[in-house]
Motif scaffolding. Structure first.
Motif, short mmCIF file in Angstrom:
data_model
loop_
_atom_site.label_atom_id
_atom_site.label_comp_id
_atom_site.label_asym_id
_atom_site.label_seq_id
_atom_site.Cartn_x
_atom_site.Cartn_y
_atom_site.Cartn_z
N ALA A 26 52.20 52.48 36.82
CA ALA A 26 52.13 53.81 37.44
C ALA A 26 50.93 53.96 38.36
O ALA A 26 50.69 55.03 38.90
N SER A 27 50.16 52.93 38.50
CA SER A 27 48.93 53.02 39.30
C SER A 27 49.24 52.94 40.78
O SER A 27 50.02 52.09 41.22
N PRO A 28 48.65 53.83 41.60
CA PRO A 28 48.87 53.76 43.04
C PRO A 28 48.04 52.68 43.72
O PRO A 28 48.26 52.37 44.89
N ALA A 29 47.08 52.10 43.02
CA ALA A 29 46.20 51.10 43.62
C ALA A 29 47.01 49.86 43.98
O ALA A 29 47.84 49.39 43.18
N PRO A 30 46.80 49.30 45.15
CA PRO A 30 47.55 48.10 45.54
C PRO A 30 47.13 46.90 44.71
O PRO A 30 45.96 46.73 44.37
N LEU A 31 48.09 46.07 44.38
CA LEU A 31 47.81 44.84 43.65
C LEU A 31 47.34 43.76 44.62
O LEU A 31 47.73 43.75 45.78
N PRO A 32 46.52 42.83 44.14
CA PRO A 32 46.27 41.65 44.97
C PRO A 32 47.58 40.93 45.25
O PRO A 32 48.53 41.00 44.45
N GLN A 33 47.66 40.24 46.36
CA GLN A 33 48.91 39.57 46.72
C GLN A 33 49.02 38.19 46.10
O GLN A 33 50.11 37.71 45.84
#
Length: 382
Positions: A26-33
């Motif tokens: 549910a986190s809006p923070a982008p994940l590392p790719q």
């Protein structure tokens, strides 16, 4: 066995694993790719479906310090991956991070993908190690004779001297390691597996090619050299003489707007009917291939396996690949599951593309490819 703590070290895509990282869903923070790498992702997904406990050790070029992602049965430890000069010290900074993370997490076994920094760190860890080879280092050096590739080949040689257990993704690659690198440890042939998500796209996405307009595509990670994209552009120009409405979509690094493929094609006046799509996120690429493409053309001169071939076969897309392309013959079952041709000769490649302009022939290769890949490269087989 369900209590076994499995460590996996290799390049990986993070986005497909988000459902297993509970706090982040549910986190809006982008994940590392991550560094990419569908073979590792597919293995991780299948082991998670089988209720295994996993810790993944990988690297990411966007990071300056470690990032740890945590789920119920999955932990991902990501360290920095230098943009420049990493080969000068044989990836010492990257190997040091991977080694420290492994010794901290204490897996029961480490499965290392590719015979470079991930395998060297795993072999230094003191844990039991299985190494999976995904490319042929000396062949890569021959096609791209640079100091970087020479140092990578040296790293692979060190792995081969130390690894007691290795798997290979194709018979071609196993033979290459035994003959050219003199590997003498225990070996097994275990091909790359396709994720169930790839097979599920067949039912979820309809094929809607334009009536009377044949669409070819390529998906090559890198322009020119071993990938041989020039031959495809030359072949497609010949195809357009017979099929003036045909189009070619070129996906992958080096094939976007303003990148190497387009610049070369403009210089040679070979851009008519070509769309330079460039790098595309993994599942978006598969979706576009499934929805729009009639034939995948893979002009690469050498592949140890060829994941894009297997993925397109699973999607019901007939494929063309090199008859002397190393692992491509294995993936296409010696031509039973796809069309093999001389990709070095634009005329021969164009002839193969025109043969698949026939709808009945496309249908036969589509059905044969889908059956072959499900039987040989499904997760159960792997």
């Amino acid at each position: 066995m369900n209590d076994l703590h499995i460590g996996i070290a290799g390049p990986i895509m993070i986005a497909p694993l988000k459902p297993y990282l509970e706090p982040l869903r549910a986190s809006p923070a982008p994940l590392p790719q991550g560094l990419g790498g569908s073979p590792v992702v597919n293995l991780v997904l299948e082991l998670l479906r089988r209720n295994r406990r996993l810790t993944v050790f990988s690297l990411d070029p966007s990071l300056d310090s470690e990032v740890v992602l945590q789920g119920e049965r999955l932990k991902i430890c990501l360290g920095p991956y230098r943009a420049r000069h990493r080969a000068r010290d044989l990836f010492a900074v990257e190997r040091d991070y991977l080694l420290q993370a492994m010794q901290r997490e204490k897996p029961d076994i480490v499965h290392a993908y590719w015979t470079y920094e991930f395998a060297l760190a795993a072999l230094d860890s003191g844990f039991p190690v299985l190494v999976t080879a995904e490319d042929a280092p000396l062949t890569m050096l021959r096609y791209n004779f640079t100091p970087y590739r020479a140092l990578r080949a040296l790293m692979a040689y060190r792995v081969v001297r130390r690894a007691a257990h290795m798997t290979f993704v194709s018979p071609y690659l196993a033979e290459n390691y035994v003959k050219t690198l003199r590997y003498r440890g225990r070996t097994a042939l275990i091909p790359n597996a396709l994720a169930e998500e790839v097979f599920s796209l067949v039912g979820a996405l309809a094929r809607t090619p334009s009536a009377g307009r044949l669409t070819f595509a390529s998906a090559l990670d890198g322009w020119a050299g071993r990938k041989n994209g020039q031959a495809l552009l030359q072949a497609f120009a010949l195809v357009r003489e017979r099929l003036p409405e045909a189009r070619l979509l070129m996906f992958g690094q080096g094939h976007g707007s303003g990148e190497g493929a387009e610049l070369w094609a403009k210089q040679k006046r070979l851009t008519t009917g070509v769309q330079f799509a460039g790098s595309t996120p993994y599942f978006r690429l598969l979706q576009q291939l499934r929805e729009e493409v009639d034939v995948l053309v893979h002009p690469s001169l050498e592949e140890s396996f060829g994941m894009i071939l297997a993925e397109c076969m699973a999607l019901g897309i007939p494929v063309i690949a090199g008859e002397h392309g190393g692992g491509t013959r294995y993936v296409l079952e010696e031509g039973k599951a796809g069309l093999l041709t001389d990709v070095r000769a634009p005329g021969d490649l164009a002839g193969a593309m025109l043969r698949l302009a026939n709808p009945e022939r496309r249908k036969r290769y589509s059905e044969a490819g889908a059956e072959s890949v499900r039987r040989r490269f499904g997760a159960d087989s792997m």
